[in-house]
Enzyme design. Structure first.
Site, PDB file in Angstrom:
ATOM      1  N   ASP A   1       1.751   2.236   3.638  1.00  0.00           N
ATOM      2  CA  ASP A   1       1.010   3.028   3.365  1.00  0.00           C
ATOM      3  C   ASP A   1       1.865   4.679   3.153  1.00  0.00           C
ATOM      4  O   ASP A   1       1.485   5.769   3.783  1.00  0.00           O
ATOM      5  CB  ASP A   1       0.047   3.145   4.304  1.00  0.00           C
ATOM      6  CG  ASP A   1      -1.158   4.195   3.961  1.00  0.00           C
ATOM      7  OD1 ASP A   1      -1.015   5.161   2.892  1.00  0.00           O
ATOM      8  OD2 ASP A   1      -2.315   4.896   4.592  1.00  0.00           O
TER       9      ASP A   1
ATOM     10  N   HIS B   1       2.258   4.490  -2.175  1.00  0.00           N
ATOM     11  CA  HIS B   1       2.014   5.584  -3.325  1.00  0.00           C
ATOM     12  C   HIS B   1       2.946   6.400  -3.892  1.00  0.00           C
ATOM     13  O   HIS B   1       3.769   6.586  -3.280  1.00  0.00           O
ATOM     14  CB  HIS B   1       0.747   6.391  -2.413  1.00  0.00           C
ATOM     15  CG  HIS B   1      -0.390   5.478  -1.576  1.00  0.00           C
ATOM     16  ND1 HIS B   1      -0.747   4.326  -2.414  1.00  0.00           N
ATOM     17  CD2 HIS B   1      -1.068   6.014  -0.830  1.00  0.00           C
ATOM     18  CE1 HIS B   1      -1.980   3.498  -1.624  1.00  0.00           C
ATOM     19  NE2 HIS B   1      -1.586   4.108  -0.040  1.00  0.00           N
TER      20      HIS B   1
ATOM     21  N   GLU C   1       1.157  -1.223   0.025  1.00  0.00           N
ATOM     22  CA  GLU C   1      -0.340  -0.399  -0.278  1.00  0.00           C
ATOM     23  C   GLU C   1       1.265   1.047  -0.053  1.00  0.00           C
ATOM     24  O   GLU C   1       0.544   1.886   0.869  1.00  0.00           O
ATOM     25  CB  GLU C   1      -0.427   0.313   1.087  1.00  0.00           C
ATOM     26  CG  GLU C   1      -2.292   1.086   0.930  1.00  0.00           C
ATOM     27  CD  GLU C   1      -3.219   1.575   2.150  1.00  0.00           C
ATOM     28  OE1 GLU C   1      -3.690   0.398   2.709  1.00  0.00           O
ATOM     29  OE2 GLU C   1      -3.024   2.818   2.706  1.00  0.00           O
TER      30      GLU C   1
ATOM     31  N   HIS D   1      -8.791   0.912  -1.195  1.00  0.00           N
ATOM     32  CA  HIS D   1      -8.314   2.000  -0.514  1.00  0.00           C
ATOM     33  C   HIS D   1      -9.253   3.072  -0.370  1.00  0.00           C
ATOM     34  O   HIS D   1     -10.333   3.227  -1.603  1.00  0.00           O
ATOM     35  CB  HIS D   1      -7.356   2.545  -1.708  1.00  0.00           C
ATOM     36  CG  HIS D   1      -6.087   3.192  -1.338  1.00  0.00           C
ATOM     37  ND1 HIS D   1      -6.293   4.624  -1.450  1.00  0.00           N
ATOM     38  CD2 HIS D   1      -4.998   3.400   0.161  1.00  0.00           C
ATOM     39  CE1 HIS D   1      -5.400   5.413   0.097  1.00  0.00           C
ATOM     40  NE2 HIS D   1      -4.772   4.117   0.332  1.00  0.00           N
TER      41      HIS D   1
HETATM   42 MN    MN Z   1      -2.302   4.547   2.094  1.00  0.00          MN
END
Ligand code: MN
Length: 356
Positions: free
Chosen positions: A314, A26, A24, A195
């Site tokens: 994340d 980005h 996850e 997401h």
């Molecule tokens: Mn995220």
């Protein structure tokens, strides 16, 4: 005086650090941002990304730099935290906020090609999730096939609902019109990562704008979207399709029992064919992304099982070293720790060469 510790002449060398796979994680590329007349990136669009994530534009600056970086801080952080491989996805809200069909489809293709170029610079460290427009789900399925078969991507990440044609025309992925996408996912045997993005409906946060994003609102929005997919029969129609949820399942593991309990009281005809818990263990995976909480981890593991849970960070909204430290010290068995760190991801994404 400190009492010296007993010597351990029979001690074996410590085991090597646990290698990890994260997904996850980005990015942003210029192809996903509005440009000024001179070709430079429009600062207002950067600010839009900050505000859409409930963040101040000042704080977002450090995030923006890291989103745009594929070489320096990102790889150094991965090295420091023993993250061997990361699957990258477009920062929310991404394509889902582009209401114009042509623009959304063009942007998705351009972003996917741009990501493939970045991955080609570090093929042993990065993989990709496709970005897709749902304006024409059949075209989306074709673009997914291109991304998987030609660009080598590992699946698709949707930043929640999509807005098509007009801002308040929201498409959720359980809707019948999205069936070609689920069919393609099943045929290609790749997962969909659901997401978060900020809720379109903001009335319930009246006077509490601080609650709209990752601290609370994302779990409400994304948890609801995921529940729509579970009770909407998507996995009855596509039993081999796979969905990934971040953040220890967006609170669904905690809520699963009561959700099922009240589905059984519900006199409505449209019910899923199986129990919520069955879909969770057969069709859903969850990452621990951005949720370094032992009780949340253990609850998710009790409901989902350790074969369904995976590591993720994340990044750049979280620090990789904190994520790695949490998993390295979590009170779970060594075999479960290895499953979460890389073994489950190797199977899910067919990454036989990573983390072995
Ligand atoms: Mn995220």
């Amino acid at each position: 005086m400190t009492v010296p510790r007993l010597t351990r002449p029979g001690a074996l060398p410590p085991p090597p650090p646990l290698r990890k796979i994260a997904f996850e994680e980005h990015f942003l590329v210029p192809e996903a941002l509005k440009k000024n007349a001179d070709g430079s990136i429009d600062q207002n669009d950067i600010n839009f990304h900050a505000l859409n994530n409930g963040l101040t534009t000042e704080w977002f600056k450090q995030i923006y730099d890291r989103l745009m970086d594929f070489d320096q801080t990102r790889i150094e952080s991965m090295n420091e935290s023993n993250i061997e491989y990361a699957i990258l996805s477009l920062q929310c809200p991404g394509i889902g906020a582009v209401t114009d069909k042509r623009k959304a489809e063009d942007m998705a293709r351009a972003v996917n090609d741009a990501l493939a170029e970045r991955i080609a610079q570090h093929p042993d460290r990065f993989g990709g999730f496709a970005a897709l427009s749902v304006h024409d789900p059949k075209a989306a399925a074709k673009e997914l096939e291109r991304c998987v078969k030609q660009l080598g991507f590992k699946g698709v990440l949707f930043n929640g609902y999509s807005q098509i044609d007009q801002e308040d025309n929201l498409v959720y992925l359980d809707e019948d019109r999205c069936s070609p996408i689920w069919e393609a996912l099943q045929d290609l045997d790749v997962p969909l990562y659901l997401h978060p993005r900020t809720s379109y409906q903001q009335l319930m946060y009246k006077g509490h704008q601080e609650l709209v994003c990752a601290n609370w609102g994302y779990a409400c929005e994304t948890g609801t979207h995921a529940v729509r997919i579970l009770v909407g029969g998507v996995f009855d129609r596509f039993p081999k399709a796979k969905m990934i949820l971040g953040h220890n399942g967006e609170t669904i593991p905690f809520a699963a029992w009561r959700l099922q309990h009240w589905m059984e009281f519900n006199p409505g005809k449209d019910k899923p064919q199986r129990r919520i818990q069955d879909y969770l263990k057969d069709n859903v995976y969850t990452t621990i992304s951005g949720d370094w909480s032992v009780p949340a981890l253990l609850c998710t593991m009790q409901v989902m099982g350790s074969d369904r849970m995976l590591f993720s960070v994340d990044y750049p909204f979280e620090n990789m070293d904190e994520a790695a430290e949490f998993l390295d010290n979590a009170p779970i068995s060594e075999s479960d720790r290895a499953k979460l760190a890389h073994e489950n991801a190797r199977k899910l994404f067919k990454l036989d060469h990573i983390g072995s």
